[in-house]
Design a protein around this motif. Sequence first.
Motif, short mmCIF file in Angstrom:
data_model
loop_
_atom_site.label_atom_id
_atom_site.label_comp_id
_atom_site.label_asym_id
_atom_site.label_seq_id
_atom_site.Cartn_x
_atom_site.Cartn_y
_atom_site.Cartn_z
N LEU A 1 29.45 -15.20 3.06
CA LEU A 1 29.22 -13.43 3.06
C LEU A 1 28.44 -12.92 4.19
CD1 LEU A 1 29.64 -12.09 -0.38
CD2 LEU A 1 31.94 -12.36 1.20
N TYR A 2 27.90 -14.11 4.95
CA TYR A 2 26.82 -14.19 6.21
C TYR A 2 27.89 -13.21 7.11
CZ TYR A 2 22.48 -16.27 4.29
OH TYR A 2 21.44 -16.55 3.32
N ASP B 1 20.84 -2.22 -3.03
CA ASP B 1 20.84 -3.59 -1.96
C ASP B 1 20.31 -2.95 -0.56
OD1 ASP B 1 22.03 -6.43 -0.73
OD2 ASP B 1 22.30 -5.51 1.01
N VAL C 1 29.93 -5.38 4.86
CA VAL C 1 29.05 -6.64 3.47
C VAL C 1 28.92 -7.81 5.14
CG1 VAL C 1 30.14 -8.94 2.53
CG2 VAL C 1 30.44 -6.95 1.75
N MET D 1 15.17 -8.01 -4.51
CA MET D 1 16.88 -8.84 -5.30
C MET D 1 17.00 -9.04 -6.40
SD MET D 1 18.84 -9.41 -3.07
CE MET D 1 17.95 -7.66 -1.61
N ASP E 1 19.98 -7.07 -9.13
CA ASP E 1 21.68 -7.33 -8.77
C ASP E 1 22.03 -8.44 -8.91
OD1 ASP E 1 20.26 -8.26 -4.79
OD2 ASP E 1 20.29 -9.24 -6.86
N TYR F 1 15.98 -3.30 3.22
CA TYR F 1 16.27 -3.48 4.57
C TYR F 1 15.71 -3.34 4.94
CZ TYR F 1 21.14 -3.91 3.48
OH TYR F 1 22.01 -3.90 3.13
N GLY G 1 27.57 -9.02 -8.57
CA GLY G 1 28.41 -9.98 -7.73
C GLY G 1 28.69 -8.64 -6.24
N THR G 2 29.60 -9.33 -5.56
CA THR G 2 30.43 -8.12 -4.23
C THR G 2 31.05 -7.72 -4.45
OG1 THR G 2 32.05 -9.74 -3.95
CG2 THR G 2 30.16 -10.99 -3.67
N PRO G 3 31.04 -6.34 -4.05
CA PRO G 3 32.24 -5.35 -3.60
C PRO G 3 33.66 -5.22 -4.23
CG PRO G 3 31.37 -5.37 -1.57
CD PRO G 3 30.46 -6.78 -2.37
N ARG H 1 23.41 -8.35 4.64
CA ARG H 1 23.95 -6.62 3.94
C ARG H 1 25.27 -6.93 3.19
NH1 ARG H 1 24.41 -1.78 8.48
NH2 ARG H 1 26.63 -2.58 8.48
N LEU H 2 24.40 -6.74 1.16
CA LEU H 2 25.31 -6.83 0.91
C LEU H 2 26.44 -8.17 0.56
CD1 LEU H 2 27.93 -3.28 0.97
CD2 LEU H 2 25.85 -3.96 -0.63
N THR H 3 25.57 -8.94 0.54
CA THR H 3 25.79 -10.40 0.45
C THR H 3 25.13 -11.22 -1.00
OG1 THR H 3 23.80 -11.41 1.47
CG2 THR H 3 25.65 -10.87 3.08
N PHE H 4 24.20 -10.74 -1.38
CA PHE H 4 23.59 -11.09 -2.39
C PHE H 4 23.46 -12.65 -2.47
CE2 PHE H 4 26.24 -7.39 -3.36
CZ PHE H 4 25.38 -6.51 -3.99
N ALA I 1 25.58 -1.22 -5.96
CA ALA I 1 25.91 -2.32 -5.62
C ALA I 1 25.52 -1.82 -4.38
CB ALA I 1 26.23 -2.76 -5.50
N SER J 1 30.10 -17.11 9.63
CA SER J 1 28.19 -17.27 9.40
C SER J 1 27.70 -17.32 10.23
CB SER J 1 27.99 -17.45 8.40
OG SER J 1 28.53 -16.93 6.79
#
Lengths: 511, 181, 325
Positions: A201-202, B50, A183, B1, B4, B54, B8-10, A193-196, B46, C79
């Motif tokens: 979460l950055y 995602d 993340v 996007m 998703d 990339y 949510g997050t993992p 990545r995986l921050t949605f 997820a 961040s």
Amino acid sequence: MEIFSSLLGGFGTLFSSPHLIAAIAGAVVAGMVVGALPGLTATMAMALFLPFTFLMEPATGLAVLMGVFAGGIAGGSVPAILLNVPGTPASAATLLDGYPMTRKGRAGEALSMAMFASAVGGLVSALLMSVLAPVIARFALNFQAPEFFVLAIYGLTIIAAVAGKSLLKGYIAGLIGLVVGIVGLDPIAGQLRLTFGSQALYGGISLIPVLIGVFGITQALVMVRESSGVTERPRISGRTFVSADDLRSSSGTLVRGSLIGSGIGAIPGTGTDIGAFLSYSEARRRPKGRIPFGEGNPQGVAASESANNAVVGGSMIPTFTLGIPGEAGTAVLLGGLLIHGLMPGPDLFTGSQSSLVYTIFASFIVANVMILLLGTLAARLFVHVVRVPNQVLVPVILMFCMVGSYAINNRIADVYVTVVFGILGYFMVTHEFPVSPLVLGLILGPMAETNFRRAMTITHGDWTIFFTRPASLVFWALIVLSLVYVWRSARQRRVQEPAESEDSPEAVRPT
Amino acid sequence: MAGDSGRGTPGRPAAAVRVGAADGHTGGPRTVPLGMAVLLLGAAVAIAVDVRGYRDGAGGEPGPAAIPILVALLCAVAAIALVFQTLRSTALPGQSAPSVLPVRVIATVAALTAAGLLLQQIGFFVTFTGLAFAAGLLAGARRWWTSLGGAVVITWVVMIFFGRLFAVPLPAAPIDVFLGG
Amino acid sequence: MRTKFIPAAAACLLLSACADTATGGGGGAGGESDFPTKPITAVVAWSAGGGTDVMMRAFAQSAEDHLGQPINVVNKPGSSGAVGWGEIAHATQPDGYTLTMVSPEIGFLDEQGLYDFGLDDFTLITLLNEDPAALAVRADAPWDTFEEFVADAKADPGAISVGNSGPGLAWDLATTAIERSAGIELTHVPYDGAAASTQAVLGGTLDAMAFSIGEVHPQVEAGEMKVLGVALAERLEALPNVPTFVEQGYDVEIGTFRGIAGPAGMDPEIVATLNDAFVEMAEEDTFADVMENNSFGIRVMETEEFQPFFEDARDLYVDLLRESE
């Protein structure tokens, strides 16, 4: 043997000024308090203290920074042993055997072993640092991106050693750690990545809130569950100092732990947590004594604590000789050096400022002796924590976990991370999923990926670099050994205990 | 996007799955391992969603997608292995084992969540006194007034220690300022 | 998600902290003549112990005497600075009681979608520091001048690797500026900061590194590394033997700088009060000593020069960023 006379000179300076000794003692105590509180780290205390060193004598200022640093790492073991909550990431491996010792009424022994091991680790690393720093620093420069990658992979094989009953569940916990490590902003290509889309979460999910969650909150929830049923409180045995027998049988572990820690510390970019886990898994490989590892073997505590304090000494080596701080704590220390006009480099040990440098080394040695003296003294007091009833302990643990996770970065998002991982940890622990592999995955996953891709960038995609450098080959050999060991012990286990798969509910605890 | 939004997050599905497991059964021996398998599969999906956007790796490095894809595959494999292991294992006697999710634990989790959400709104002192008080009762305190008194004292000490000594800017309401936080 | 909480946090903090000076509505519009009347909070958007943190703490300690009020340093890392600066940009009253230390990042990271704020969300007050980029190599590297380095880079494009602190960040862009001025192609390798990069250069896996001159100063002093060029118009006083790119015929002037700023919309009177105090402070030895010992370059610039200076720097960085993509 000019070095020893220089070092003696350092001690001379130190003992001729009682206020210096008092300052170190105060710094060690302050460091231990800060280290014992989850969320407050020695680095933070050092950074807060740094401005005051502007105004101090260089020797005093730097001695205090060293004292806080060493005390902080040793102090982290106290809650790890007594409450199964590591005060700093460095003590995450200490609780694997430290807390079972407490459950068996051996809290006093575990604490004094931790303090003794910390002091030994610190002293061994201090001696190595004063005698061999320039040599070790040169050698550690061979450690580059390819080696970091292989070291991280080797570290991931440790999961098998801390997995407990089910290897599969251990690996699953490790995988969760790897996913969490993905993340955030990818450090090589700058890809989110995986921050949605969440800006919180950055920067990724950081280690300490996760650590506080899966150990601290989880432990509090386990204690709440205990209080719904019949509780048996651990007793405290009469013994408050570790037995001569245990010390004797741990001597090999202590020496190995100190050397592993010093070596890991000398490599910038590793840290106290990695050193402690490596030493622990190394100790496990030579089972000695009556008690198996993971069930309260004093050697587990000795391995972890000797190594993490040795990392502190070892990390001074590249800081002093090359001006490369290995991690945040030494970065602050480097700041302290520079503020007093000390330029790191080989000249530091021979030039006009060398007497000051040896005073710093002498203060580090004294700080470690203080850890032994003050630590064992405090241990007599601390053991009574296990007598404190749950209705007092649970609120206190929860409070410190929540405040601690907030205090790291002063942001509420970290508190949420702590709570979420605390709940996850509770379900894991109550179903025999160990949580230590999750922590290992989170520490080592990003280290492995980043260094793999960094090395590939430099070589333009030529992967042979991972197999052609001598230091990498050593770690590949260790990985093979480690996997063979896992395979053999798994087979042994299958032969030995086909019937013994059920376990008693009170054995439940985060490992 | 597009796909998703609900995932949510993992870390989040973890809580969702757990709580979902909580209301139906009181944490049977198979619910949580199967929930963990779902969590792993969720993580794999997820990641798969995602990585589609990339960028490529520059100059021969495998790029930001490579390792996540590997991790996602491992997650999927581990989830399947876990399902098999859980279903194959002989059912436990069950009755004698203490419940994993007694009311007290659920209430503690609720108190923690509430504390996290309220911290910014009503300030440190009230939130944490409430949390400590609730946690004390849930952990088996017999007299509520000692528990409350203890909660007030410890919260105040922690507030002074962190706020003053370590200059942590704790979320403050007027009462926190009044008490010296 | 997160932006919802920050205003609440800031509002709470302000509500409680500013209870005595509630000016109502137009924050800062009151024009208090006796500013400051209460402690000032100085937000560091990076972790404790880092370069910005050290500088801010040295600054806070010295500036207190000139303002007559304590300055409390608060770390709000996360961040890549987005957390701490985001709070200043979006959720802080421009009343002069909450300040921060800004660096070039606030000018261009919104370009990459990493920040949801930009230079316009800040009131610049005083520039305190400037550190030019330097191209450093190991002491026994085959190049003694930038000229020789360029020749080798042209002979085998992409063969020379240069370390930086992360893709799209200041030192990555400095490398791009060097490439552009010399017409060469280098391999950019991101590291977790200068220390890790130094380790790689000294260990021989990395050919060179482009970082602030202060970061390699200790190694240069110790004779472990040499600098092929600094990206400044004139040679540095501290390192008179180190050549600039400009004098070698390459137009590279880039680096990082740090200055004090507050949220957008601050009262000019308060800005002037603060600026006067900071400029006065920067001339004193106590601050200068700390800066010098940490190898931070001192460059003081008052409010009216700081703004156009920052805008020029931003334009350069954004230009380089677009080029490297």
